[in-house]
Design an enzyme around this catalytic site. Structure first.
Site, PDB file in Angstrom:
ATOM      1  N   CYS A 152      26.280 -31.062 -17.427  1.00 12.56           N
ATOM      2  CA  CYS A 152      26.092 -29.665 -17.807  1.00 12.56           C
ATOM      3  C   CYS A 152      27.059 -28.794 -17.022  1.00 12.56           C
ATOM      4  CB  CYS A 152      24.653 -29.197 -17.569  1.00 12.56           C
ATOM      5  SG  CYS A 152      24.433 -27.437 -17.916  1.00 12.56           S
ATOM      6  N   CYS A 155      18.612 -25.975 -22.785  1.00 13.02           N
ATOM      7  CA  CYS A 155      19.345 -25.411 -21.649  1.00 13.02           C
ATOM      8  C   CYS A 155      20.099 -24.160 -22.114  1.00 13.02           C
ATOM      9  CB  CYS A 155      20.328 -26.440 -21.110  1.00 13.02           C
ATOM     10  SG  CYS A 155      21.483 -25.760 -19.917  1.00 13.02           S
ATOM     11  N   LYS A 181       8.130  -5.567  18.894  1.00 17.38           N
ATOM     12  CA  LYS A 181       6.900  -4.860  18.565  1.00 17.38           C
ATOM     13  C   LYS A 181       6.003  -5.854  17.826  1.00 17.38           C
ATOM     14  CE  LYS A 181       5.167  -0.595  16.568  1.00 17.38           C
ATOM     15  NZ  LYS A 181       4.143  -1.178  15.712  1.00 17.38           N
ATOM     16  N   TYR A 210       0.846  -1.197   0.000  1.00 17.17           N
ATOM     17  CA  TYR A 210       0.000   0.000   0.000  1.00 17.17           C
ATOM     18  C   TYR A 210       0.887   1.255   0.000  1.00 17.17           C
ATOM     19  CZ  TYR A 210      -3.313   3.385   2.062  1.00 17.17           C
ATOM     20  OH  TYR A 210      -4.084   4.476   2.326  1.00 17.17           O
ATOM     21  N   ASP A 211       1.873   1.282   0.906  1.00 18.88           N
ATOM     22  CA  ASP A 211       2.765   2.441   0.987  1.00 18.88           C
ATOM     23  C   ASP A 211       3.518   2.648  -0.315  1.00 18.88           C
ATOM     24  OD1 ASP A 211       2.026   2.922   3.538  1.00 18.88           O
ATOM     25  OD2 ASP A 211       3.793   1.980   4.462  1.00 18.88           O
ATOM     26  N   SER A 237       0.653   6.388  20.338  1.00 16.85           N
ATOM     27  CA  SER A 237       1.335   5.539  19.354  1.00 16.85           C
ATOM     28  C   SER A 237       2.805   5.948  19.347  1.00 16.85           C
ATOM     29  CB  SER A 237       0.701   5.693  17.981  1.00 16.85           C
ATOM     30  OG  SER A 237       0.813   7.024  17.574  1.00 16.85           O
TER      31      SER A 237
END
Ligand code: IVH
Length: 661
Positions: A428, A405, A115, A36-37, A82
């Site tokens: 390989c 490959c 936290k 969101y940020d 807060s």
């Protein structure tokens, strides 16, 4: 081709409006805060260029959490504040300096605690009895959710008696949902076709803010206490000690530190512990331990000056997927890799991220040119979570897996039931070299001087084709190769000899078995004790190892059943002495222990490890010969069996006291 900025702005705005509604009205966002940020900062950047086109209301700081009408309102006696955030050691040091200047004194001891990412709650106790519980709401007025909180086991209804305490006080803390319970709940919801919760925090917030306590009771919630109001102590640490004595769960990792440097070290160290915790945390709360100093500093806005949330860098973000390339791994597996617009994640810049395999790309519907969500959790390699389809412009294109490959051009194949394509060429060049590099690397055999360049040189000279060849190298083979004189040749041979004795976990890790990292190698070594036993282990035995799931177990079993690997191991064992794992002596020596139910402060793996580190034998099922059963929340039939057999049972806390005291 770029989406026209105006079109991009409209799409971003629409999405952000939807996310706002999901978060603030429904307690159930479909994306993480970090995603969101990151979309909001993209919109903010566009707003700087095209101020008239962007809805400014979407850019301001959201003030969330007005109390819901459906609950009785509670006015907090002391506001629920807060914390201000800092996200880097430099920002943390700046907080410390600024605060010390204001205080005109050193801050003294700092107390650091986890936290927890949940829902803030305040509990009012009178004469030791819980009389009311409320959410934070807007900080001044919260919602009365007492009846819901009563259903949470770790919210004590009656406290242990402590004489010195006043009759009435408040306990503050966080209600959260353990990650395992969150996953279980979402799996069940998926089966029933119900919408899934985005993260444990929202699941717990939703559960606490139910009108019907029976619905809350169905959700496995827990409570972690971090503060006392209405009780005066001289340090914050004493507050924690009192909470413990009263019968609350507090952060057992919390500690006091003499200076900010020590806090930074602690914060860095916890970052790696973070993924293994049973619950979600987003940083460390650092508080001035001395309450007088803390009070003297007062508050600024809604934040106390004497404490700070020291967060870890975001683990998720959005960015642009420029291209998809294909990489050949150690085991010959072809892995599609996302080539990304560089993005800062969890402290590092991420330019590439794994897309796992072709099916994943299809399942997630990822297209080249998409805006994608990328995640990097701690040490885990970055991965693409998925596209943000709402932001597509139409210019995105599908990805097609190659047929050959990309390293050696041999055909590739995919076995029934397997997700990955592999190069069919056993020799390989790409995978052999990587296997050799892994074997000699620091966390594996740790052969000093035998780094990637030297391995390439030895391989090109035809001296080594597999890991066992390393030990038959002679000085005379090496002398004369580019950059190798007599001295450097003898040094490297000595370095190889020095590592011919190796511990079991290192050796297992060095083999480069798919899905076996350092920690799994340690778990396997701890369980089997010897290479011989591990080589003979059957699938069901492997699955009993702590933290080894069916995928890892079958990968290990397959590795040791493969005749080519058996041959290689026989050759390796001619040169290498693998030191047996010694049994540790400890408080639980010789005792057999079983865990059941969900633990609150430890993951199952952590608990088992702790028991083993103390000398116990960890078992999966309870029998008459079991000595101890540790019983967590919602235990299964094992707890009944223990009772039936008269086996001693312990709570998680009694177990911890036993091994930690
Ligand atoms: S102390 C001044 N300690 O983080 C506020 N908070 O913005 C006192 N949180 O909503 C907070 N774990 O619910 C403190 N160990 C901890 C915490 C913690 C989680 C939450 C708290 C608050 C937010 C801080």
């Amino acid at each position: 081709m770029n989406t026209a900025p105006q079109e991009r702005i409209k799409k971003l705005e629409e999405l952000i409006r939807r996310f706002n509604a999901e978060y603030y009205e429904n307690d159930n966002p479909s994306v993480s805060d970090a995603v969101y940020d990151s979309l909001r900062s993209e919109l903010r950047r566009l707003a700087a260029q095209y101020p008239k086109s962007v809805d400014q209301d979407l850019l301001g700081k959201q003030v969330g959490g007005a109390p819901l009408e459906k609950f009785k309102k509670v006015e907090h006696k002391e506001p629920m504040l807060s914390l201000d955030d800092v996200k880097t050691p430099a920002e943390f040091n700046a907080w410390e300096e600024r605060t010390a200047k204001l205080l005109k004194d050193s801050l003294g001891e700092l107390y650091a605690e986890l936290k927890v990412d949940g829902l803030a709650i305040t509990l009012l106790y009178r004469s030791g009895i819980l009389v009311r519980g409320a959410t934070r709401g807007n900080g001044t007025v919260g919602e009365d959710v007492t009846r819901n909180l009563l259903t949470i086991q770790s919210v004590p209804l009656q406290l242990n008696k402590i004489k010195v305490l006043p009759d009435e006080f408040e306990v503050r803390g966080e209600v959260y949902m353990p990650i395992s319970e969150f996953q279980k709940m979402n799996e069940e919801r998926a089966k029933e076709g119900l919408p899934l919760f985005a993260n444990p925090r929202n699941a717990s917030a939703g559960a606490v803010r139910q009108l019907d306590p029976r619905l809350t009771a169905q959700r496995p919630l827990a409570f972690m206490a971090y503060g006392l109001r209405g009780v005066k102590t001289s340090t914050h640490q004493q507050e924690h000690a009192l909470l413990d004595k009263l019968g609350f769960v507090t952060d057992r990792r919390a500690k006091s530190f003499q200076n900010p440097e020590a806090v930074v070290k602690y914060w860095e160290g916890l970052l790696t512990v973070r993924q293994n915790l049973a619950f979600q945390v987003d940083g460390v709360v650092v508080t001035i331990n001395d309450r007088n100093k803390y009070e003297k500093l007062g508050t600024i806005g809604n934040n106390p000056r004497g404490a700070v949330a020291f967060k870890w860098a975001a683990e998720e973000s959005t960015t642009k997927l420029h291209d998809i390339t294909v990489q050949v791994g150690r085991t010959g597996t072809l892995t599609p890799v996302a080539e990304l617009e560089p993005v800062h994640l969890a402290g590092t810049t991420v330019k590439r991220a794994t897309l796992h395999n072709e099916d994943e790309i299809k399942r997630k519907d990822i297209k080249i040119g998409d805006t994608v969500i990328v995640r990097k959790a701690g040490d885990i390699i970055p991965e693409v979570v998925g596209p943000v389809k709402e932001l597509r412009s139409g210019a995105e294109r599908a990805f097609h897996f190659p047929r050959l490959c990309p390293i050696c051009n041999s055909p590739i194949s995919r076995q029934a039931g397997e997700a990955a394509y592999r190069c069919t060429n056993k020799q390989c060049y790409g995978s052999t070299l990587l296997q050799l590099r892994h074997f000699t690397s620091r966390a594996a055999m740790d052969i000093v001087g035998l780094g990637p360049k030297v391995i390439d040189a030895f391989y090109d000279a035809g001296l080594i084709r597999d890991t066992a060849d390393i030990f038959s190298l002679k000085e005379e083979n090496v002398v004369g190769l580019e950059r190798f004189g007599e001295l450097s040749a003898s040094n490297i041979i000595r370095a190889i000899k020095e590592r011919q004795k190796v511990t079991l976990p290192r050796f297992i890790y060095a083999l480069g078995i798919r899905h076996v990292g350092v920690e799994t190698a340690q778990a396997l070594a701890g369980h089997f004790g010897s290479l011989q036993k591990l080589r003979q282990a059957k699938l069901d035995e492997l699955q009993k190892v702590a933290d080894v799931g069916p995928v890892v177990a079958s990968s290990v079993a397959e590795y040791f059943q493969n005749p080519a690997h058996q041959n290689l191991l026989d050759r390796l064992q001619k040169f290498v002495t693998v030191v047996q794992q010694e049994k540790v002596a400890g408080r639980l020596s010789g005792q057999s222990i079983v865990f059941t139910g969900t633990l609150e402060t430890l993951t199952r793996g952590e608990a088992q490890e702790l028991a083993r580190a103390n000398g116990a034998d960890v078992n999966d099922s309870v029998s008459r010969s079991t000595d101890l059963v540790v019983v967590g929340a919602n235990p299964g039939s094992k707890a009944d069996k223990a009772r039936q057999f008269g086996v001693k049972t312990l709570s998680e806390y009694e177990f911890r006291e036993l091994v930690e005291s």
